[in-house]
Design a protein around this motif. Structure first.
Motif, PDB file in Angstrom:
ATOM      1  N   GLU A   1       0.822  -1.221   0.000  1.00  0.00           N
ATOM      2  CA  GLU A   1       0.000   0.000   0.000  1.00  0.00           C
ATOM      3  C   GLU A   1       0.852   1.266   0.000  1.00  0.00           C
ATOM      4  OE1 GLU A   1      -0.323  -2.525   2.002  1.00  0.00           O
ATOM      5  OE2 GLU A   1      -2.237  -3.430   1.401  1.00  0.00           O
TER       6      GLU A   1
ATOM      7  N   THR B   1       2.036   3.194  -3.301  1.00  0.00           N
ATOM      8  CA  THR B   1       1.173   4.023  -4.151  1.00  0.00           C
ATOM      9  C   THR B   1       1.791   5.401  -4.383  1.00  0.00           C
ATOM     10  OG1 THR B   1      -0.089   4.697  -2.186  1.00  0.00           O
ATOM     11  CG2 THR B   1      -0.941   2.838  -3.481  1.00  0.00           C
TER      12      THR B   1
ATOM     13  N   SER C   1       3.657   5.288  -7.591  1.00  0.00           N
ATOM     14  CA  SER C   1       2.928   4.576  -8.636  1.00  0.00           C
ATOM     15  C   SER C   1       3.284   5.053 -10.036  1.00  0.00           C
ATOM     16  CB  SER C   1       1.418   4.723  -8.408  1.00  0.00           C
ATOM     17  OG  SER C   1       0.681   3.968  -9.344  1.00  0.00           O
TER      18      SER C   1
ATOM     19  N   ASN D   1      -1.169 -10.161  -5.933  1.00  0.00           N
ATOM     20  CA  ASN D   1      -1.739  -9.186  -5.010  1.00  0.00           C
ATOM     21  C   ASN D   1      -2.484  -8.101  -5.800  1.00  0.00           C
ATOM     22  OD1 ASN D   1      -1.512  -6.465  -3.515  1.00  0.00           O
ATOM     23  ND2 ASN D   1      -1.059  -7.935  -1.888  1.00  0.00           N
TER      24      ASN D   1
ATOM     25  N   THR E   1      -3.609  -5.074  -5.024  1.00  0.00           N
ATOM     26  CA  THR E   1      -3.052  -3.714  -4.901  1.00  0.00           C
ATOM     27  C   THR E   1      -1.798  -3.579  -5.730  1.00  0.00           C
ATOM     28  OG1 THR E   1      -3.942  -3.535  -2.656  1.00  0.00           O
ATOM     29  CG2 THR E   1      -2.224  -1.971  -3.279  1.00  0.00           C
ATOM     30  N   TRP E   2      -0.940  -4.575  -5.675  1.00  0.00           N
ATOM     31  CA  TRP E   2       0.296  -4.566  -6.453  1.00  0.00           C
ATOM     32  C   TRP E   2       0.001  -4.479  -7.954  1.00  0.00           C
ATOM     33  CZ3 TRP E   2       5.444  -4.086  -6.076  1.00  0.00           C
ATOM     34  CH2 TRP E   2       6.252  -4.589  -7.086  1.00  0.00           C
TER      35      TRP E   2
ATOM     36  N   ASN F   1      -2.398  -3.199  -9.457  1.00  0.00           N
ATOM     37  CA  ASN F   1      -2.986  -1.928  -9.868  1.00  0.00           C
ATOM     38  C   ASN F   1      -2.034  -0.740  -9.744  1.00  0.00           C
ATOM     39  OD1 ASN F   1      -5.641  -2.582 -10.740  1.00  0.00           O
ATOM     40  ND2 ASN F   1      -6.184  -3.047  -8.618  1.00  0.00           N
ATOM     41  N   LEU F   2      -0.829  -0.973  -9.261  1.00  0.00           N
ATOM     42  CA  LEU F   2       0.147   0.122  -9.196  1.00  0.00           C
ATOM     43  C   LEU F   2       0.538   0.530 -10.613  1.00  0.00           C
ATOM     44  CD1 LEU F   2       2.384  -1.213  -6.277  1.00  0.00           C
ATOM     45  CD2 LEU F   2       0.911   0.833  -6.221  1.00  0.00           C
TER      46      LEU F   2
END
Length: 333
Positions: free
Chosen positions: A261, A264, A267, A289, A291-292, A294-295
């Protein structure tokens, strides 16, 4: 930093004065032999003794060191670069795995235990005439090491904005200690040439970067994001790149321990990462992952693994390797 020679100008002729001045210029650049001509040893002290400058002030050696024990990998790297094989090394067994730049450490070198807790008995048995240490690791046994042999103590980890300069200075002082000051100066000069050339190569490229290192702890991904207090980031900034990571230091040597997290904030940057092939969370545990994935740097394929042997606390050769790896990742090589 000690001077390399003491020249005495004569007044016999103008030609003689010019010749001495030229010799002094060569010596200052590390390419002359004026120190030998003047009866000095290249350290600024009289022939027969050597003065080395370290964090304690000065250390005087009776003669150039031949049997050196190095308790920090950066100084192992420097010694090998100078053509000197140390007789003993802390954590010798894993040196080649983590330090990929420069010459390899011969298997014949004695492993004297860990860098933080070396075996005093093993060191003493090697009969060294010099022990090279890192300040942050030796507080518990410094006195006992000094009972064995002269100790030169450097500080390559304290947080500041001049760690690259410190690494270069340590190389020159170590070169002085082993009678190879001119070679050390040439190594530093080559590194500075590398920086100048890289600045030209990076011109016009995207400059926002982040440097990460990943490994597993108890089966879970662990991520380090390097800050402006790290030598590695200072190397990258010296060639014109901008560090996009602004987290606080979790460790004095200049990195933030972060989760996915936290990334970000970088990013939109180009991300370079270091990980061992056998333990790479960026291609392993993190790959699934959400979140990963979507970076921005992952989605736009701006995530680049660099050589796992890129040692971020090394000497000039490791710093050159980091520059080469960064240029290659950015398509500027």
């Amino acid at each position: 930093m000690p001077t390399t020679s003491h020249l005495r100008t004569t007044r016999r002729t103008l030609v003689g004065a010019i010749a001495l001045a030229a010799a002094g210029l060569l010596a200052a650049c590390g390419g002359g032999t004026a120190g030998d001509a003047a009866g000095t040893n290249g350290s600024g002290s009289k022939a027969g003794s050597i003065t080395v400058h370290d964090v304690t002030g000065t250390v005087t050696l009776a003669k150039p060191a031949k049997r050196v024990v190095a308790l920090e990998w950066s100084y192992v790297e420097d010694l090998l670069t100078l053509g000197v094989t140390p007789v003993g090394v802390g954590d010798a067994g894993t040196y080649d795995q983590w330090v990929g730049a420069g010459k390899r450490l011969p298997k014949s070198v004695t492993d004297v235990g860990t860098r933080a807790q070396p075996s005093l008995e093993k060191i003493k048995a090697l009969d060294p005439d010099l022990i090279v240490v890192e300040k942050s690791r030796v507080s518990a046994n410094l006195g006992q090491l000094k009972d064995i042999a002269p100790v030169v103590e450097f500080d390559g980890y304290s947080p500041n904005d001049k760690l690259v300069q410190t690494a270069n200075t340590s190389m020159i002082q170590l070169g002085t200690a082993v009678g190879r000051a001119d070679t050390a100066k040439q190594v530093v000069a080559q590194y500075q040439q590398k920086v100048a050339a890289a600045k030209k190569q990076i011109a016009g490229k995207a400059t926002d970067i982040a440097l990460l290192q990943g490994f597993s702890v108890d089966g879970q991904p662990s991520i380090r994001a390097y800050t402006a207090h790290s030598q590695a980031v200072q190397v990258l900034e010296s060639i014109g790149l901008t560090n996009a990571w602004h987290g606080k230091d979790s460790d004095p040597s200049g990195f933030t321990a972060t989760g996915v997290e936290g990334l970000t904030q970088v990013s939109d940057a180009t991300v370079l990462y270091i990980a061992q092939p056998s333990d790479n969370p960026f291609t392993g545990a993190l790959a699934s992952n959400a979140t990963w994935k979507n970076l921005g740097f992952v989605k736009r394929h701006k995530l680049h693994g660099i050589d796992p042997g890129t040692w971020v606390w090394g000497g000039p050769k490791s710093n050159e390797m980091l520059i080469d790896q960064a240029l290659s990742a950015l398509g500027a090589a």
